[in-house]
Design an enzyme around this catalytic site. Structure first.
Site, short mmCIF file in Angstrom:
data_model
loop_
_atom_site.label_atom_id
_atom_site.label_comp_id
_atom_site.label_asym_id
_atom_site.label_seq_id
_atom_site.Cartn_x
_atom_site.Cartn_y
_atom_site.Cartn_z
CD GLU A 261 -2.75 -1.27 2.48
OE1 GLU A 261 -2.56 -0.42 3.40
OE2 GLU A 261 -3.63 -2.15 2.56
CG HIS A 279 -5.68 -0.11 5.47
ND1 HIS A 279 -4.47 -0.73 5.45
CD2 HIS A 279 -6.29 -0.54 6.60
CE1 HIS A 279 -4.33 -1.48 6.54
NE2 HIS A 279 -5.42 -1.38 7.25
#
Length: 527
Positions: A261, A279
């Site tokens: 990420e 997220h």
């Protein structure tokens, strides 16, 4: 006056306990450079962070007055736990604060996936009204497979039942009795995969769960099933998922987390069958306030001499006790780790027995370490020396500790016994003068094994040629045997063989070992 440095942005209401405390000076500065942080920590008794600030060994060594580090969240990857423990600094976290937010986000993703809500909205933004293109499915009557039945998994299951879904769950610590209490079905991982119309994962990410949902797992699922991951990136094999969606095996996926990420360029995002968020599982006002509040109270409690609720690292013990116990730390953890990898079934009870020299000291820290070694197979680094008992209790596992004068010929003996819903297994170890930790008994078999490295445990019949056949097959696979121990109860009966080898055993090699005549079971593990 206690000085508390808050290094990352936190909810003001969440840190209200610190702001209102008359004996605390709270210093919130989320913009400190590394050099400024090293200077700022010199005069504080507590540091509170989220995931941004790295509390390294260097930071801890500069914090001459530091007593406690608070992590407003679950993971403590950004805190050097070893350095904190060495310097007598307690680390606390907030494992419960984001449970509801993550469960609710999972349900939001579930419904969005079932009804194509993000895709349909995107089309509307393009001024397209395409009803037929986004025909969804109802949740009522569908089966939700839940892999990982901890706090979040249970909350998701309760919400799914409210949608009149059938829920089947798998967790290493879930048995039928616990499942009945939760009102869900209990199954093996394979059964959950085979029955799920929607599959959601809620496990920690560790060696045992990395790519838990891989190509083989996906092949077990129904054609047209859907997969959700709002837990940790890496539990689902993203390449396998991409290929399964492209082939039509999997109808769609909802992802809040990715292996790397930010994931703005991820191939999965190019598929119209995928719903994704960046997220956001814990990103609610309430969750941010909850984790800040929980960690603030624990920091205050520790500074004022109380007992914290969510400690992460090892509790302090006297130097005299540490001197007596520390030689047994490795042995205790390795015995628990070994046994947890060979026992079958759902854990129900763990008993730890001490004899010889160990009867004269407080062995509670050793029992904690043994429990940690057992639980880490399924929970990973989140279980530690401090929270091992509570974690076991939360999972419904009963812990017993006993001391005995019977040493079976050893100066000291530590025995770990595990009971599951299927079997009872035990392992015993000792410290040999100058030779270190040794496993000296496995169930009823006497052996002498160093609890370290790559091990192969073989249950077999005590017949001529068994050892030779094992050695020959390992040679075919270029596996070098470092040591070999055989234990038996009587000639020609059941026996065990424990080998240490120079590298991890591949699955093909393990399968072939299991096919050798007179071999009943082969288990491979790395300590």
């Amino acid at each position: 006056m206690y000085r508390v440095l808050i290094c990352d942005p936190l909810s003001e209401e969440g840190i209200r306990p610190l702001l209102d405390a008359e004996d605390v000076e709270a210093i919130a500065d989320p913009s400190l450079s590394h050099e400024e942080l090293l200077e700022a920590v010199k005069s504080v008794q507590a540091i509170i962070v989220r995931s941004q600030t790295q509390v390294t060994r260097e930071v801890i060594e500069h914090a001459e007055n530091l007593q406690v580090i608070g992590r407003a969240g679950v993971g403590v990857d950004n805190i050097d736990l070893d350095a904190a423990t060495e310097h007598g600094v307690v680390v606390v976290n907030a494992p419960d604060g984001n449970t509801i937010s993550t469960a609710e986000h999972t349900m939001a993703m579930l419904m969005s996936l079932a009804r194509n809500i993000p895709q349909a909205y995107h089309q509307l933004q393009q001024k397209r009204w395409e009803r037929k293109k986004f025909v969804g499915v109802e949740l009522k009557g569908k089966t939700l497979g839940v892999v990982g039945f901890g706090r979040i998994g249970r909350e998701v299951a309760q919400r799914a039942k409210g949608q009149r879904m059938k829920v089947i769950a798998y967790d290493p610590f879930l048995n039928q009795e616990k499942a009945d209490k939760a009102g869900v079905d209990h199954g093996t991982l394979q059964e959950v995969l085979q029955q799920a119309d929607f599959l959601t994962v809620h496990t920690p990410l560790m060696e045992e769960t990395k790519h838990l949902i891989d190509r083989e797992a996906i092949q077990l699922m129904k054609p047209g099933a859907r997969i959700l991951n709002c837990a940790r990136g890496g539990i689902v094999d993203e390449d396998a998922l991409y290929q399964a969606i492209q082939s039509g095996k999997i109808a769609g996926a909802a992802l809040d987390v990715f292996e790397e990420e930010p994931a703005t360029e991820h191939p999965l995002l190019s598929l119209t069958e995928v719903v994704a968020t960046p997220h956001l599982g814990a990103s609610t006002v309430e969750a941010q306030e909850n984790v800040a509040t929980d960690v603030s109270y624990d920091v205050l409690e520790h500074l004022r001499g109380g007992t914290v609720r969510n400690p992460v690292n090892m509790p302090s013990v006297s130097s005299e006790m540490m001197e007596q116990l520390s030689p047994y730390f490795k042995l205790s953890e390795r015995l628990g780790a070994f046994l947890s990898r060979v026992v079958e079934g759902t854990l129900e009870r763990v008993s730890v027995y001490y004899s010889g020299e160990l009867t004269d000291v407080d062995t509670t820290p050793l029992t904690r370490i043994a429990i940690k070694g057992i639980l880490r197979r399924h929970i990973g680094q989140r279980v530690n020396d401090v929270n091992a008992f509570k974690t076991a209790s939360d999972k419904g596992i009963v812990i017993n500790e006993q001391k005995s004068t019977s040493t079976k010929g050893f100066t000291n003996l530590l025995t770990v016994e595990i009971e599951t819903d299927q079997e009872k297994r035990s392992i015993a170890g000792t410290l040999l003068n100058g030779l270190g930790a040794r496993i000296v008994q496995l169930d009823q078999y006497s052996i002498d094994v160093v609890p370290d490295g790559n091990l192969i445990l073989i249950h077999h019949k005590d017949q001529p040629g068994a050892i030779g056949r094992v050695g020959s097959l390992l040679s075919e696979h270029n596996m070098n045997i470092a040591t070999m121990q055989v234990g038996r109860t009587n000639q020609g009966g059941d026996a065990v063989m424990v080998l240490t080898v120079d590298k991890e055993v591949e699955s093909e090699c393990q399968d072939r070992l299991g096919e050798i005549t007179d071999i009943n079971k082969v288990q491979c593990l790395t300590l």
